[in-house]
Design a protein around this motif. Structure first.
Motif, PDB file in Angstrom:
ATOM      1  N   LEU A  48       0.844  -1.207   0.000  1.00 41.74           N
ATOM      2  CA  LEU A  48       0.000   0.000   0.000  1.00 41.74           C
ATOM      3  C   LEU A  48       0.870   1.244   0.000  1.00 41.74           C
ATOM      4  CD1 LEU A  48      -2.776   1.508   0.522  1.00 41.74           C
ATOM      5  CD2 LEU A  48      -2.310   1.187   2.973  1.00 41.74           C
ATOM      6  N   THR A  49       0.530   2.201  -0.893  1.00 44.31           N
ATOM      7  CA  THR A  49       1.164   3.520  -0.823  1.00 44.31           C
ATOM      8  C   THR A  49       0.116   4.563  -1.212  1.00 44.31           C
ATOM      9  OG1 THR A  49       3.101   4.839  -1.405  1.00 44.31           O
ATOM     10  CG2 THR A  49       2.097   3.569  -3.180  1.00 44.31           C
ATOM     11  N   GLY A  50       0.509   5.823  -1.231  1.00 50.99           N
ATOM     12  CA  GLY A  50      -0.436   6.874  -1.585  1.00 50.99           C
ATOM     13  C   GLY A  50      -0.078   8.171  -0.906  1.00 50.99           C
ATOM     14  N   LEU A  51      -1.133   8.946  -0.586  1.00 55.33           N
ATOM     15  CA  LEU A  51      -0.937  10.240   0.066  1.00 55.33           C
ATOM     16  C   LEU A  51      -1.545  10.177   1.460  1.00 55.33           C
ATOM     17  CD1 LEU A  51      -2.047  12.503  -2.953  1.00 55.33           C
ATOM     18  CD2 LEU A  51       0.295  11.904  -2.278  1.00 55.33           C
ATOM     19  N   GLY A  52      -0.723  10.388   2.480  1.00 53.86           N
ATOM     20  CA  GLY A  52      -1.230  10.269   3.844  1.00 53.86           C
ATOM     21  C   GLY A  52      -0.672  11.333   4.761  1.00 53.86           C
ATOM     22  N   LEU A  53      -1.365  11.541   5.861  1.00 48.93           N
ATOM     23  CA  LEU A  53      -0.849  12.442   6.904  1.00 48.93           C
ATOM     24  C   LEU A  53       0.161  11.654   7.734  1.00 48.93           C
ATOM     25  CD1 LEU A  53      -4.174  14.098   8.121  1.00 48.93           C
ATOM     26  CD2 LEU A  53      -2.220  15.354   7.217  1.00 48.93           C
ATOM     27  N   PRO A  54       1.383  12.153   7.889  1.00 53.60           N
ATOM     28  CA  PRO A  54       2.361  11.410   8.685  1.00 53.60           C
ATOM     29  C   PRO A  54       1.877  11.127  10.103  1.00 53.60           C
ATOM     30  CG  PRO A  54       3.293  13.489   7.844  1.00 53.60           C
ATOM     31  CD  PRO A  54       1.940  13.339   7.237  1.00 53.60           C
ATOM     32  N   SER A  55       1.099  12.053  10.674  1.00 52.47           N
ATOM     33  CA  SER A  55       0.608  11.827  12.043  1.00 52.47           C
ATOM     34  C   SER A  55      -0.323  10.619  12.107  1.00 52.47           C
ATOM     35  CB  SER A  55      -0.128  13.069  12.557  1.00 52.47           C
ATOM     36  OG  SER A  55      -1.203  13.384  11.696  1.00 52.47           O
ATOM     37  N   GLN A  56      -1.099  10.395  11.042  1.00 54.77           N
ATOM     38  CA  GLN A  56      -2.014   9.249  11.027  1.00 54.77           C
ATOM     39  C   GLN A  56      -1.297   7.959  10.627  1.00 54.77           C
ATOM     40  OE1 GLN A  56      -5.117  10.541   8.262  1.00 54.77           O
ATOM     41  NE2 GLN A  56      -6.408  11.174   9.964  1.00 54.77           N
ATOM     42  N   MET A  57      -0.277   8.094   9.787  1.00 56.13           N
ATOM     43  CA  MET A  57       0.357   6.901   9.207  1.00 56.13           C
ATOM     44  C   MET A  57       1.524   6.374  10.030  1.00 56.13           C
ATOM     45  SD  MET A  57      -1.472   6.218   6.604  1.00 56.13           S
ATOM     46  CE  MET A  57      -0.458   5.084   5.672  1.00 56.13           C
ATOM     47  N   LYS A  58       1.977   7.167  10.983  1.00 58.46           N
ATOM     48  CA  LYS A  58       3.179   6.797  11.750  1.00 58.46           C
ATOM     49  C   LYS A  58       3.136   5.373  12.309  1.00 58.46           C
ATOM     50  CE  LYS A  58       5.059  10.346  13.638  1.00 58.46           C
ATOM     51  NZ  LYS A  58       5.437  11.491  14.487  1.00 58.46           N
ATOM     52  N   PRO A  59       2.041   4.965  12.979  1.00 64.99           N
ATOM     53  CA  PRO A  59       2.055   3.605  13.538  1.00 64.99           C
ATOM     54  C   PRO A  59       2.224   2.528  12.480  1.00 64.99           C
ATOM     55  CG  PRO A  59      -0.075   4.701  13.943  1.00 64.99           C
ATOM     56  CD  PRO A  59       0.843   5.723  13.347  1.00 64.99           C
ATOM     57  N   TYR A  60       1.660   2.772  11.294  1.00 59.98           N
ATOM     58  CA  TYR A  60       1.700   1.749  10.243  1.00 59.98           C
ATOM     59  C   TYR A  60       3.065   1.703   9.551  1.00 59.98           C
ATOM     60  CZ  TYR A  60      -3.163   2.527  11.282  1.00 59.98           C
ATOM     61  OH  TYR A  60      -4.337   2.700  11.958  1.00 59.98           O
ATOM     62  N   VAL A  61       3.768   2.817   9.580  1.00 61.22           N
ATOM     63  CA  VAL A  61       5.134   2.816   9.038  1.00 61.22           C
ATOM     64  C   VAL A  61       6.056   2.151  10.048  1.00 61.22           C
ATOM     65  CG1 VAL A  61       7.073   4.307   8.404  1.00 61.22           C
ATOM     66  CG2 VAL A  61       4.785   4.824   7.556  1.00 61.22           C
ATOM     67  N   LYS A  62       5.821   2.474  11.317  1.00 58.71           N
ATOM     68  CA  LYS A  62       6.671   1.909  12.385  1.00 58.71           C
ATOM     69  C   LYS A  62       6.569   0.383  12.441  1.00 58.71           C
ATOM     70  CE  LYS A  62       8.100   5.732  14.539  1.00 58.71           C
ATOM     71  NZ  LYS A  62       9.467   6.084  14.844  1.00 58.71           N
ATOM     72  N   ASP A  63       5.350  -0.148  12.203  1.00 57.22           N
ATOM     73  CA  ASP A  63       5.230  -1.614  12.310  1.00 57.22           C
ATOM     74  C   ASP A  63       5.371  -2.312  10.962  1.00 57.22           C
ATOM     75  OD1 ASP A  63       2.792  -1.478  10.989  1.00 57.22           O
ATOM     76  OD2 ASP A  63       1.572  -2.091  12.693  1.00 57.22           O
ATOM     77  N   GLY A  64       5.754  -1.562   9.926  1.00 56.81           N
ATOM     78  CA  GLY A  64       6.064  -2.176   8.634  1.00 56.81           C
ATOM     79  C   GLY A  64       4.866  -2.407   7.721  1.00 56.81           C
ATOM     80  N   THR A  65       3.670  -1.972   8.132  1.00 57.74           N
ATOM     81  CA  THR A  65       2.491  -2.170   7.265  1.00 57.74           C
ATOM     82  C   THR A  65       2.635  -1.369   5.966  1.00 57.74           C
ATOM     83  OG1 THR A  65       1.113  -2.503   9.218  1.00 57.74           O
ATOM     84  CG2 THR A  65      -0.037  -1.938   7.187  1.00 57.74           C
ATOM     85  N   VAL A  66       3.165  -0.161   6.097  1.00 56.42           N
ATOM     86  CA  VAL A  66       3.378   0.715   4.934  1.00 56.42           C
ATOM     87  C   VAL A  66       4.833   1.155   4.947  1.00 56.42           C
ATOM     88  CG1 VAL A  66       2.763   2.962   3.920  1.00 56.42           C
ATOM     89  CG2 VAL A  66       0.986   1.527   4.940  1.00 56.42           C
ATOM     90  N   LYS A  67       5.472   1.114   3.764  1.00 56.50           N
ATOM     91  CA  LYS A  67       6.891   1.503   3.721  1.00 56.50           C
ATOM     92  C   LYS A  67       7.086   2.966   3.364  1.00 56.50           C
ATOM     93  CE  LYS A  67       9.184  -2.866   3.134  1.00 56.50           C
ATOM     94  NZ  LYS A  67       7.943  -3.661   3.341  1.00 56.50           N
ATOM     95  N   GLU A  68       6.378   3.416   2.343  1.00 55.98           N
ATOM     96  CA  GLU A  68       6.568   4.789   1.872  1.00 55.98           C
ATOM     97  C   GLU A  68       5.242   5.388   1.419  1.00 55.98           C
ATOM     98  OE1 GLU A  68      10.365   5.694  -0.733  1.00 55.98           O
ATOM     99  OE2 GLU A  68       9.581   3.717  -1.185  1.00 55.98           O
ATOM    100  N   PHE A  69       5.089   6.665   1.641  1.00 59.85           N
ATOM    101  CA  PHE A  69       3.942   7.399   1.093  1.00 59.85           C
ATOM    102  C   PHE A  69       4.349   8.863   1.021  1.00 59.85           C
ATOM    103  CE2 PHE A  69       2.406   9.575   4.916  1.00 59.85           C
ATOM    104  CZ  PHE A  69       3.095   8.890   5.903  1.00 59.85           C
ATOM    105  N   GLU A  70       3.461   9.682   0.478  1.00 62.75           N
ATOM    106  CA  GLU A  70       3.840  11.086   0.262  1.00 62.75           C
ATOM    107  C   GLU A  70       2.797  12.054   0.813  1.00 62.75           C
ATOM    108  OE1 GLU A  70       5.883  11.954  -3.769  1.00 62.75           O
ATOM    109  OE2 GLU A  70       4.276  10.549  -4.226  1.00 62.75           O
TER     110      GLU A  70
END
Ligand code: RAM
Length: 382
Positions: free
Chosen positions: A290-312
């Motif tokens: 999964l990738t796309g456009l996200g708010l870092p504040s909302q996406m932080k947990p999912y990046v930290k646990d590896g669910t999402v690698k990169e987004f903008e």
């Protein structure tokens, strides 16, 4: 963040109106439950983050233009796609900050569903209130044009931000764009291609089907996909920037296309809903990216646990702040829609009006998007 049927019902009858007398003070003027209660709405929009400086320096110069000559007491109506999307709330708060700096005020007014019909009463309210400017995120490219023309005829400066309206010269208006439209679309595809090895079935989880911004980005995604002949776009689904609808269409997508390898969600609401789902269905992660456009504040947990690698994304608060300065400058006559007209946008520096291109009138661009990943996400608080 879930919207109840009741709040949707109310919204069709009366737009939500909020007044920002100052950045910190938000008061509800008209009834209609409209406050954002999601976790990210409380996240401070940083004006000093790394994204902030990148964006500002990329498209703003430090000379020319001035905020002198801005009239005092300006009233600018910000009409977001809806009043509940945390992204839109941050953008509107940026606008309020700008007008507070300039001795004016922002009134936020919109519905709770991302439709043109829900925004038209807010345009009418701005006309009734003799507002100086309207800054609107178009839920539809053309349905808002007659009302906006009516507002322009009443002497109101018209600007779009976030999502443009394509009204031609009726009315002519300034589009405050968040980043280069083409590079948003193409970079989303490039990020996904890199992560899935350039091949496989992919899908798009978008916002409203009529949203001008998402549709412009998707057009560039399709163009960019021609570079990757082994990647196939099987379906685009629309979650209407509503978390529950986004989840429902995502589940439909996953059951219809069990071999799906990638999803691009070019909406902060869609990507968060999809990340939440994948986070609780981790077995999908071995085959789905999964990738796309996200708010870092909302996406932080999912990046930290590896669910999402990169987004903008870009800083939505800065987008609103820029739009606020642009609106005040146009309403004061210190900037015009002429190509090259410049104005000072407070702490962001000076911006110049860009020449119209096919389908887009005069515009300004905040700056390039930031790519977020595990290495940098802690630096951002919006
Ligand atoms: C959602 C909205 C908004 C878009 C962002 C990226 O919050 O659709 O219009 O710009 O995502």
């Amino acid at each position: 963040m879930k919207r109840s049927n009741r709040s949707r019902f109310v919204a069709t009858r009366r737009p939500a109106i909020l007044a920002f007398a100052a950045v910190a003070a938000v008061s509800t003027i008209a009834a209609c439950s409209s406050s954002s209660s999601s976790s990210s709405s409380s996240a401070a929009a940083s004006s000093s983050s790394a994204a902030a400086s990148t964006s500002a320096s990329a498209s703003a110069s430090s000379s020319g233009g001035s905020s002198t000559g801005i009239k005092k007491g300006l009233v600018v109506y910000f009409i977001p796609k809806d009043t509940q999307n945390p992204y839109e709330v941050l953008a509107d708060q940026g606008g309020a900050k700008a007008l507070a700096e300039l001795g004016g005020k922002v009134v936020v007014s919109s519905g709770t569903a991302d439709t043109a019909a829900a925004q038209i009463p807010s345009i009418q309210a701005a006309i009734q209130a003799h507002a100086n400017a309207i800054v609107i995120a178009g839920n539809d490219p053309s349905a808002l044009c007659p009302s906006l023309q009516q507002a322009a005829t009443a002497g109101i400066a018209i600007l779009s931000f976030d999502s443009d309206v394509t009204c031609g010269s009726s009315p002519n208006h300034l589009f405050v764009n968040q980043a280069n439209t083409e590079s948003i679309g193409t970079s989303e595809v490039d990020i996904l291609a890199k992560e899935i090895g350039d091949s496989g079935q992919i899908a798009i989880l978008s916002a409203a089907a009529s949203a001008t911004n998402q549709n412009s980005w998707i057009a560039y995604m399709k163009q960019e996909l021609k570079k990757y002949p082994k990647m196939t776009l099987v379906k685009t689904v629309y979650g209407n920037d509503d978390p529950a609808t986004s989840l429902t269409v995502l589940q439909g997508l996953l059951s219809a296309y069990p071999n799906l390898k990638g999803i691009i969600s070019p909406t902060t609401v869609g990507i968060q809903a999809a990340a939440q789902y994948l986070d609780t269905h981790k077995s999908l992660l071995s085959k789905l990216t999964l990738t796309g456009l996200g708010l870092p504040s909302q996406m932080k947990p999912y990046v930290k646990d590896g669910t999402v690698k990169e987004f903008e994304l870009w800083n939505p608060s800065q987008l609103g702040y820029l739009a606020g300065y642009a609106a005040a400058s146009l309403a004061s006559g210190t900037a015009t829609l002429t190509t090259g007209s410049s104005f000072k946008a407070g702490s962001l520096g000076t911006y110049k009006v860009l020449a119209p291109t096919t389908g887009v009138g005069p515009s300004i661009v905040l700056g390039p998007p930031t790519v977020f990943d595990a290495a940098n996400i802690d630096q951002f608080n919006f």
